[in-house]
Design an enzyme around this catalytic site. Structure first.
Site, short mmCIF file in Angstrom:
data_model
loop_
_atom_site.label_atom_id
_atom_site.label_comp_id
_atom_site.label_asym_id
_atom_site.label_seq_id
_atom_site.Cartn_x
_atom_site.Cartn_y
_atom_site.Cartn_z
N GLY A 11 115.76 98.35 -3.23
CA GLY A 11 117.27 98.18 -3.48
C GLY A 11 117.90 99.15 -4.54
O GLY A 11 117.18 98.93 -5.85
N ARG A 72 113.09 102.25 1.77
CA ARG A 72 111.89 101.46 1.91
C ARG A 72 111.26 102.29 2.94
O ARG A 72 111.83 103.01 3.64
CB ARG A 72 112.34 100.15 2.37
CG ARG A 72 113.34 99.11 1.41
CD ARG A 72 113.36 97.95 1.83
NE ARG A 72 114.82 97.47 1.29
CZ ARG A 72 114.75 96.86 0.26
NH1 ARG A 72 113.65 96.55 -0.70
NH2 ARG A 72 115.79 96.44 -0.46
N GLY A 102 111.54 97.72 -7.55
CA GLY A 102 110.97 96.28 -7.80
C GLY A 102 109.65 95.98 -7.41
O GLY A 102 108.93 97.25 -7.42
N ASP A 103 108.94 94.90 -7.38
CA ASP A 103 107.65 94.63 -7.41
C ASP A 103 107.06 95.40 -6.14
O ASP A 103 105.77 95.90 -6.35
CB ASP A 103 107.41 93.29 -7.81
CG ASP A 103 107.88 92.41 -6.38
OD1 ASP A 103 108.76 92.86 -5.77
OD2 ASP A 103 107.08 91.19 -6.26
N THR A 126 115.99 95.74 -10.32
CA THR A 126 116.46 95.18 -9.36
C THR A 126 117.44 94.00 -9.51
O THR A 126 117.22 93.37 -10.54
CB THR A 126 115.26 94.24 -8.57
OG1 THR A 126 115.72 93.33 -7.66
CG2 THR A 126 114.25 93.87 -9.74
N ASP A 128 117.86 91.26 -8.62
CA ASP A 128 117.37 90.03 -8.50
C ASP A 128 116.80 89.19 -9.82
O ASP A 128 116.72 88.19 -10.04
CB ASP A 128 116.38 90.10 -7.39
CG ASP A 128 116.83 90.44 -5.95
OD1 ASP A 128 117.88 90.32 -5.84
OD2 ASP A 128 116.01 90.85 -5.26
N ASP A 130 113.81 89.46 -10.90
CA ASP A 130 112.68 88.66 -10.57
C ASP A 130 111.24 89.22 -10.89
O ASP A 130 110.13 89.06 -10.02
CB ASP A 130 112.69 88.30 -9.15
CG ASP A 130 112.83 89.34 -8.01
OD1 ASP A 130 112.88 90.65 -8.68
OD2 ASP A 130 112.52 89.28 -6.92
N ARG A 155 139.06 82.01 -8.40
CA ARG A 155 139.57 81.08 -9.28
C ARG A 155 141.18 81.03 -8.81
O ARG A 155 141.83 79.96 -8.82
CB ARG A 155 139.23 81.01 -10.53
CG ARG A 155 139.71 79.67 -11.49
CD ARG A 155 139.35 79.92 -12.83
NE ARG A 155 137.78 80.06 -13.02
CZ ARG A 155 137.03 78.93 -13.08
NH1 ARG A 155 137.68 77.90 -12.89
NH2 ARG A 155 135.85 79.12 -12.99
N ARG A 172 117.45 86.76 -3.69
CA ARG A 172 116.32 86.42 -2.82
C ARG A 172 115.82 84.90 -3.46
O ARG A 172 116.62 84.04 -3.39
CB ARG A 172 115.30 87.48 -2.73
CG ARG A 172 115.83 88.50 -1.83
CD ARG A 172 114.57 89.24 -1.35
NE ARG A 172 114.10 90.06 -2.61
CZ ARG A 172 113.65 91.16 -2.53
NH1 ARG A 172 113.24 91.89 -1.24
NH2 ARG A 172 113.02 91.71 -3.61
N ARG A 254 125.56 95.27 -5.88
CA ARG A 254 124.70 96.32 -6.36
C ARG A 254 125.41 97.64 -6.64
O ARG A 254 124.59 98.42 -7.23
CB ARG A 254 124.06 96.58 -5.09
CG ARG A 254 122.96 95.84 -4.46
CD ARG A 254 121.50 96.33 -4.32
NE ARG A 254 120.70 95.81 -3.43
CZ ARG A 254 120.29 96.17 -2.23
NH1 ARG A 254 120.57 97.17 -1.75
NH2 ARG A 254 119.34 95.40 -2.00
P1 ATP Z 1 113.73 95.33 -4.10
O1 ATP Z 1 113.50 94.25 -5.30
O2 ATP Z 1 115.17 96.07 -4.34
O3 ATP Z 1 113.28 94.95 -2.70
P2 ATP Z 1 111.31 96.63 -4.11
O4 ATP Z 1 110.64 97.69 -4.77
O5 ATP Z 1 110.59 95.21 -4.41
O6 ATP Z 1 112.80 96.63 -4.46
P3 ATP Z 1 110.32 96.77 -1.40
O7 ATP Z 1 110.90 96.80 -0.16
O8 ATP Z 1 109.32 95.50 -1.55
O9 ATP Z 1 111.14 96.76 -2.50
O10 ATP Z 1 109.16 97.79 -1.61
C1 ATP Z 1 109.62 99.09 -1.68
C2 ATP Z 1 108.70 100.05 -0.86
O11 ATP Z 1 107.35 99.98 -1.82
C3 ATP Z 1 108.14 99.71 0.30
O12 ATP Z 1 109.26 100.18 1.34
C4 ATP Z 1 106.96 100.39 0.64
O13 ATP Z 1 107.31 101.85 0.84
C5 ATP Z 1 106.38 100.20 -0.66
N1 ATP Z 1 105.32 99.24 -0.87
C6 ATP Z 1 105.53 97.91 -1.13
N2 ATP Z 1 104.25 97.33 -1.06
C7 ATP Z 1 103.30 98.18 -0.88
C8 ATP Z 1 101.84 98.11 -0.78
N3 ATP Z 1 101.26 97.20 -0.94
N4 ATP Z 1 101.37 99.37 -0.57
C9 ATP Z 1 101.97 100.55 -0.63
N5 ATP Z 1 103.18 100.62 -0.77
C10 ATP Z 1 103.91 99.48 -0.88
#
Ligand code: ATP
Length: 319
Positions: A11, A72, A102-103, A126, A128, A130, A155, A172, A254
Site C-alpha cells: 500500500g 502487489r 510493509g512486512d 504503512t 497501519d 503494524d 462532529r 487491518r 492513504r
Molecule cells: P501493506 O502493509 O500496505 O499491505 P505490505 O508490504 O505488507 O504492505 P503485501 O501485499 O503483504 O504488502 O506484500 C507486498 C509484496 O511483497 C507482495 O505482493 C509480494 O510481491 C511480496 N511478498 C510478500 N511476502 C512474500 C514472500 N514470502 N516471498 C516473496 N515475496 C513476498
C-alpha cells in the site's frame, strides 16, 4: 560510482514522495548513482528500472502517493521471477536496494537477499503502523491528520442532527489509527482489535448521557474488530436509542499532502537506510524506537506482531 535503487511496495502512503526526493539527493551527495524501480516487485521483474535525477523529484515533496508507483506482486512469490529480478538488477549493475513497504514487502526483499545476495535496507511504510520493533511507520501522521479533519467535520453535522456517527478507520489487525484518533479527537467510544469489549457495558452510561442533554456520539472503530461497523451503528439505534450513521474513511486515509512530520521522518529514514548500506549492513529494516533509529534483522521484525504501547491501550480500557 556505485548504483543504488529504491522501490515502493504494498500500500502506498503519504511520505513516499518525500522519501524518493531525499533518496535521490542524498545518494548523489554520498557519491552514489540513484535508480528508480517502478511499480514495486512487479516492475523489478519487468525491468522497469531507470536512472533517477534531480529533475525526476522536483516538486514531488508536497504530493501523496508515490511517483514511481507501487504494486502487489504474486509473481515475486516465485523463485523463477526473483531470478529474473536479479538478472535485471545485474544488467543495471545494482546490488543495493532501499524498499519502502510493509512486512510483506520485507519478506519479499529478504527472499531476494537470501537467494541472490542483493543488499537491502527496508523502511517501514504503512499507515497501519503494524511493524513489530518499530514505533513509527511512514505515512501514519498524514493518515492521522486526515482522520482528525474528517472527525472534526463529522462532529459538526452530528451535533446539528442529534446522531451517532460510527467512523471506521483502516489498520487491518492493528487499532493504532483508531486509538490515537479517539484520544485526539475526543470520541465517546473506541473499538480496536487489541482490546476486548462488550457494547452492553456502555449502554446505561450512554443513555444517561442522553438524558442529561448529550446530543450526539462519535465512535471510532478499527476495521479489524470482531463486528461489522454497521452492527455498531445498529447497536446505537436499537439499544441506545439514537439515530446513527456510518462513515467508512477508506482510502482517503492513504492520500493527501504529507505532513511536516512525515516529510521529516522520510528524510531521516532514508538517511539511515543509505548510510546502513554504505556502512556494510546488508539486510536490515531501519526501525524507529524510543532509543532512536536502530537496524533490525528481518526475521525479528516479521516474526512478531506489533504491540501497541500498553500505556496507550490503558486509556481506553473500561474502568
Ligand atoms: P501493506 O502493509 O500496505 O499491505 P505490505 O508490504 O505488507 O504492505 P503485501 O501485499 O503483504 O504488502 O506484500 C507486498 C509484496 O511483497 C507482495 O505482493 C509480494 O510481491 C511480496 N511478498 C510478500 N511476502 C512474500 C514472500 N514470502 N516471498 C516473496 N515475496 C513476498
Amino acid at each position: 560510482m556505485k548504483n543504488i535503487a529504491i522501490l515502493c511496495s504494498g500500500g502506498d502512503v503519504s511520505g513516499m514522495n518525500p522519501a524518493l526526493k531525499h533518496f535521490v539527493e542524498y545518494s548523489i551527495k554520498m557519491g552514489l548513482s540513484p535508480y528508480f524501480i517502478f511499480d514495486g516487485f512487479e516492475g523489478l521483474i519487468d525491468n522497469k528500472i531507470k536512472k533517477a535525477s534531480y529533475d525526476d523529484v522536483a516538486g514531488i515533496l508536497t504530493r501523496g502517493g508515490t511517483k514511481i508507483g507501487s504494486a502487489r506482486s504474486k509473481r515475486f512469490m516465485t523463485k523463477e521471477s526473483r531470478a529474473v529480478a536479479k538478472k535485471n538488477l545485474d544488467n543495471s549493475k545494482i546490488d543495493m536496494l532501499v524498499v519502502l513497504g510493509g512486512d510483506g514487502s520485507f519478506r519479499g526483499i529478504h527472499e531476494l537477499h537470501k537467494e541472490h545476495g542483493i543488499k537491502f535496507c527496508a523502511i517501514p511504510s504503512t499507515i497501519d503502523n503494524d511493524i513489530s520493533q518499530n514505533e513509527y511507520c511512514l505515512g501514519v501522521d498524514t493518515a492521522l491528520n486526515i482522520i482528525k479533519s474528517s472527525i472534526d467535520a463529522i462532529r459538526d453535522t452530528a451535533s446539528s442532527f442529534s446522531r451517532a456517527f460510527v467512523i471506521e478507520t483502516m489498520g487491518r489487525d492493528c487499532g493504532y489509527l483508531a486509538l490515537i484518533s479517539h484520544l485526539t479527537s475526543g470520541s465517546e467510544l473506541c473499538l480496536i482489535p487489541e482490546v476486548e469489549y462488550d457494547l452492553n457495558s456502555y449502554k446505561n452510561d450512554f443513555k444517561k448521557q442522553i438524558k442529561n442533554g448529550r446530543r450526539y456520539f462519535i465512535a471510532v472503530v478499527s476495521e479489524g474488530i470482531k463486528q461489522e461497523t454497521k452492527e455498531i451503528a445498529e447497536w446505537f439505534e436499537n439499544e441506545v436509542g439514537v439515530e446513527s450513521k456510518i462513515c467508512v474513511l477508506g482510502h482517503i486515509q492513504r492520500g493527501g499532502n504529507p505532513t511536516v512530520y512525515d516529510r521529516l521522518m522520510a528524510y531521516k529514514f532514508v538517511n539511515h537506510a543509505v548510510d546502513a548500506l554504505l556502512g556494510g549492513i546488508n539486510s536490515s529494516v531501519v526501525c524507529y524506537t524510543k532509543n532512536g533509529f536502530i537496524h533490525k534483522e528481518i526475521d525479528e521484525v516479521t516474526s512478531q506482531k506489533y504491540k501497541i504501547d500498553q500505556k496507550l491501550l490503558n486509556y481506553i480500557k473500561k474502568s
